[in-house]
Design a protein around this motif. Structure first.
Motif, PDB file in Angstrom:
ATOM      1  N   GLN A  57       6.977 -16.056  -1.732  1.00  0.00           N
ATOM      2  CA  GLN A  57       5.714 -15.325  -1.820  1.00  0.00           C
ATOM      3  C   GLN A  57       6.057 -13.860  -2.102  1.00  0.00           C
ATOM      4  O   GLN A  57       6.924 -13.291  -1.432  1.00  0.00           O
ATOM      5  CB  GLN A  57       4.951 -15.452  -0.508  1.00  0.00           C
ATOM      6  CG  GLN A  57       3.617 -14.754  -0.507  1.00  0.00           C
ATOM      7  CD  GLN A  57       2.971 -14.846   0.863  1.00  0.00           C
ATOM      8  OE1 GLN A  57       3.507 -14.334   1.834  1.00  0.00           O
ATOM      9  NE2 GLN A  57       1.838 -15.521   0.923  1.00  0.00           N
ATOM     10  N   VAL A  58       5.407 -13.276  -3.088  1.00  0.00           N
ATOM     11  CA  VAL A  58       5.658 -11.875  -3.444  1.00  0.00           C
ATOM     12  C   VAL A  58       4.337 -11.129  -3.360  1.00  0.00           C
ATOM     13  O   VAL A  58       3.356 -11.502  -4.006  1.00  0.00           O
ATOM     14  CB  VAL A  58       6.260 -11.751  -4.862  1.00  0.00           C
ATOM     15  CG1 VAL A  58       6.560 -10.294  -5.182  1.00  0.00           C
ATOM     16  CG2 VAL A  58       7.512 -12.610  -5.000  1.00  0.00           C
ATOM     17  N   THR A  59       4.343 -10.050  -2.549  1.00  0.00           N
ATOM     18  CA  THR A  59       3.145  -9.228  -2.396  1.00  0.00           C
ATOM     19  C   THR A  59       3.516  -7.756  -2.475  1.00  0.00           C
ATOM     20  O   THR A  59       4.627  -7.363  -2.117  1.00  0.00           O
ATOM     21  CB  THR A  59       2.445  -9.485  -1.041  1.00  0.00           C
ATOM     22  OG1 THR A  59       3.369  -9.258   0.007  1.00  0.00           O
ATOM     23  CG2 THR A  59       1.902 -10.899  -0.950  1.00  0.00           C
ATOM     24  N   GLY A  60       2.578  -6.965  -2.936  1.00  0.00           N
ATOM     25  CA  GLY A  60       2.763  -5.521  -2.956  1.00  0.00           C
ATOM     26  C   GLY A  60       2.561  -4.956  -1.566  1.00  0.00           C
ATOM     27  O   GLY A  60       1.750  -5.469  -0.787  1.00  0.00           O
ATOM     28  N   ILE A  61       3.283  -3.895  -1.246  1.00  0.00           N
ATOM     29  CA  ILE A  61       3.139  -3.225   0.047  1.00  0.00           C
ATOM     30  C   ILE A  61       2.431  -1.898  -0.176  1.00  0.00           C
ATOM     31  O   ILE A  61       2.824  -1.118  -1.039  1.00  0.00           O
ATOM     32  CB  ILE A  61       4.518  -2.974   0.701  1.00  0.00           C
ATOM     33  CG1 ILE A  61       5.231  -4.300   0.965  1.00  0.00           C
ATOM     34  CG2 ILE A  61       4.365  -2.172   1.992  1.00  0.00           C
ATOM     35  CD1 ILE A  61       6.651  -4.140   1.467  1.00  0.00           C
ATOM     36  N   GLY A  62       1.376  -1.651   0.599  1.00  0.00           N
ATOM     37  CA  GLY A  62       0.640  -0.397   0.486  1.00  0.00           C
ATOM     38  C   GLY A  62      -0.274  -0.324  -0.724  1.00  0.00           C
ATOM     39  O   GLY A  62      -0.636   0.754  -1.168  1.00  0.00           O
ATOM     40  N   VAL A  63      -0.641  -1.475  -1.244  1.00  0.00           N
ATOM     41  CA  VAL A  63      -1.520  -1.532  -2.413  1.00  0.00           C
ATOM     42  C   VAL A  63      -2.924  -1.893  -1.937  1.00  0.00           C
ATOM     43  O   VAL A  63      -3.095  -2.873  -1.213  1.00  0.00           O
ATOM     44  CB  VAL A  63      -1.015  -2.587  -3.424  1.00  0.00           C
ATOM     45  CG1 VAL A  63      -1.928  -2.674  -4.627  1.00  0.00           C
ATOM     46  CG2 VAL A  63       0.409  -2.274  -3.848  1.00  0.00           C
ATOM     47  N   PRO A  64      -3.919  -1.126  -2.346  1.00  0.00           N
ATOM     48  CA  PRO A  64      -5.279  -1.466  -1.925  1.00  0.00           C
ATOM     49  C   PRO A  64      -5.743  -2.774  -2.567  1.00  0.00           C
ATOM     50  O   PRO A  64      -5.430  -3.057  -3.707  1.00  0.00           O
ATOM     51  CB  PRO A  64      -6.125  -0.282  -2.416  1.00  0.00           C
ATOM     52  CG  PRO A  64      -5.272   0.474  -3.366  1.00  0.00           C
ATOM     53  CD  PRO A  64      -3.852   0.076  -3.143  1.00  0.00           C
ATOM     54  N   GLY A  65      -6.431  -3.591  -1.789  1.00  0.00           N
ATOM     55  CA  GLY A  65      -6.956  -4.845  -2.323  1.00  0.00           C
ATOM     56  C   GLY A  65      -5.912  -5.945  -2.318  1.00  0.00           C
ATOM     57  O   GLY A  65      -4.874  -5.861  -1.683  1.00  0.00           O
ATOM     58  N   SER A  67      -2.935  -8.026  -3.430  1.00  0.00           N
ATOM     59  CA  SER A  67      -1.723  -7.716  -4.188  1.00  0.00           C
ATOM     60  C   SER A  67      -0.738  -8.880  -4.209  1.00  0.00           C
ATOM     61  O   SER A  67       0.453  -8.682  -4.367  1.00  0.00           O
ATOM     62  CB  SER A  67      -1.054  -6.472  -3.606  1.00  0.00           C
ATOM     63  OG  SER A  67      -0.601  -6.753  -2.298  1.00  0.00           O
ATOM     64  N   VAL A  68      -1.213 -10.112  -4.043  1.00  0.00           N
ATOM     65  CA  VAL A  68      -0.335 -11.279  -4.066  1.00  0.00           C
ATOM     66  C   VAL A  68       0.003 -11.603  -5.516  1.00  0.00           C
ATOM     67  O   VAL A  68      -0.865 -11.910  -6.329  1.00  0.00           O
ATOM     68  CB  VAL A  68      -0.992 -12.496  -3.376  1.00  0.00           C
ATOM     69  CG1 VAL A  68      -0.111 -13.728  -3.496  1.00  0.00           C
ATOM     70  CG2 VAL A  68      -1.280 -12.193  -1.923  1.00  0.00           C
ATOM     71  N   PRO A  82       4.260  -5.106 -11.414  1.00  0.00           N
ATOM     72  CA  PRO A  82       3.686  -3.847 -11.898  1.00  0.00           C
ATOM     73  C   PRO A  82       4.048  -2.669 -11.002  1.00  0.00           C
ATOM     74  O   PRO A  82       4.132  -2.812  -9.780  1.00  0.00           O
ATOM     75  CB  PRO A  82       2.180  -4.108 -11.897  1.00  0.00           C
ATOM     76  CG  PRO A  82       1.970  -5.353 -11.141  1.00  0.00           C
ATOM     77  CD  PRO A  82       3.260  -6.073 -11.009  1.00  0.00           C
ATOM     78  N   PHE A  83       4.287  -1.526 -11.624  1.00  0.00           N
ATOM     79  CA  PHE A  83       4.575  -0.297 -10.890  1.00  0.00           C
ATOM     80  C   PHE A  83       3.306   0.534 -10.804  1.00  0.00           C
ATOM     81  O   PHE A  83       2.467   0.516 -11.699  1.00  0.00           O
ATOM     82  CB  PHE A  83       5.662   0.512 -11.598  1.00  0.00           C
ATOM     83  CG  PHE A  83       7.058   0.003 -11.356  1.00  0.00           C
ATOM     84  CD1 PHE A  83       7.315  -1.191 -10.714  1.00  0.00           C
ATOM     85  CD2 PHE A  83       8.133   0.740 -11.785  1.00  0.00           C
ATOM     86  CE1 PHE A  83       8.594  -1.649 -10.488  1.00  0.00           C
ATOM     87  CE2 PHE A  83       9.429   0.306 -11.574  1.00  0.00           C
ATOM     88  CZ  PHE A  83       9.661  -0.890 -10.922  1.00  0.00           C
ATOM     89  N   LEU A  93       7.184  -7.058  -0.987  1.00  0.00           N
ATOM     90  CA  LEU A  93       7.683  -7.936   0.059  1.00  0.00           C
ATOM     91  C   LEU A  93       7.968  -9.291  -0.575  1.00  0.00           C
ATOM     92  O   LEU A  93       7.099  -9.878  -1.233  1.00  0.00           O
ATOM     93  CB  LEU A  93       6.641  -8.103   1.174  1.00  0.00           C
ATOM     94  CG  LEU A  93       6.950  -9.156   2.233  1.00  0.00           C
ATOM     95  CD1 LEU A  93       8.163  -8.745   3.070  1.00  0.00           C
ATOM     96  CD2 LEU A  93       5.748  -9.403   3.114  1.00  0.00           C
ATOM     97  N   PHE A  94       9.192  -9.783  -0.395  1.00  0.00           N
ATOM     98  CA  PHE A  94       9.590 -11.120  -0.827  1.00  0.00           C
ATOM     99  C   PHE A  94       9.728 -11.948   0.438  1.00  0.00           C
ATOM    100  O   PHE A  94      10.554 -11.645   1.307  1.00  0.00           O
ATOM    101  CB  PHE A  94      10.922 -11.073  -1.575  1.00  0.00           C
ATOM    102  CG  PHE A  94      10.807 -10.451  -2.935  1.00  0.00           C
ATOM    103  CD1 PHE A  94      10.729 -11.245  -4.061  1.00  0.00           C
ATOM    104  CD2 PHE A  94      10.762  -9.074  -3.071  1.00  0.00           C
ATOM    105  CE1 PHE A  94      10.613 -10.675  -5.317  1.00  0.00           C
ATOM    106  CE2 PHE A  94      10.648  -8.496  -4.316  1.00  0.00           C
ATOM    107  CZ  PHE A  94      10.575  -9.293  -5.452  1.00  0.00           C
TER     108      PHE A  94
END
Length: 171
Positions: A57-65, A67-68, A82-83, A93-94
């Motif tokens: 599972q890969v998710t963004g950290i500190g991204v609003p909304g 982010s999976v 995406p950056f 987060l992996f």
């Protein structure tokens, strides 16, 4: 005579504007997209191999909304990460999850630190961003290393990042 020259200049100006507008809709602008890092997943063997990961599972950290980017439900060997354009840092987060073993929950974080550089493409297409890599930090539960082979991420359609995972083969 003066009225006729004015009409000729007006017609010429309108025609020229039509030609200029048509040239703005060329394939150049459609092919030239913003930088979107394609990340390949590899084993960390002495001779690395492209691998497919399941249950990652890969998710963004500190991204609003929401982010999976990967929910862990399918096998993947690459993924677009995406950056952020509003900051010089992006974190992911992996998480390796095994649905048959709820207590089996391994996690790694990857932090990309970069400089955002606007680069002029053309008068028709405007500006595209490139990300010049300054530093890549990561934890090492599953991840052995993370590299950006070119040192920067541009809008070229290529694998920009490589994440090397510890696998049973590489241990």
């Amino acid at each position: 005579m003066r009225i006729r020259i004015g009409k000729i200049l007006t017609v010429t100006a309108v025609a020229l504007m039509g030609v200029l507008m048509a040239t703005c809709a060329t394939d150049e602008c459609y092919q030239n997209k913003n930088a979107l890092p394609l990340t390949g997943f590899y084993s960390s063997q002495p001779k690395p191999n492209l691998i497919q990961l399941d249950s990652i599972q890969v998710t963004g950290i500190g991204v609003p909304g929401d982010s999976v980017l990967s929910d862990g439900g399918r096998r993947i060997s690459e993924l677009y990460l995406p950056f952020r354009l509003d900051t010089d840092t992006t974190r992911y987060l992996f998480r390796y999850i095994r649905k048959d073993q709820l207590a089996y929950d391994l996690r790694d974080t990857v932090t990309f630190i970069y400089a955002r550089e606007p680069r002029f493409v053309s008068s028709a297409c405007g500006v595209s961003y490139a990300f010049v890599m300054k530093q890549i930090l990561h934890t090492s539960v599953m991840i052995d290393s993370v590299v950006c082979p070119a040192g920067e991420i541009t809008n070229m359609a290529t694998e920009n990042l490589r994440i090397f995972f510890r696998t049973e083969e590489s241990e």
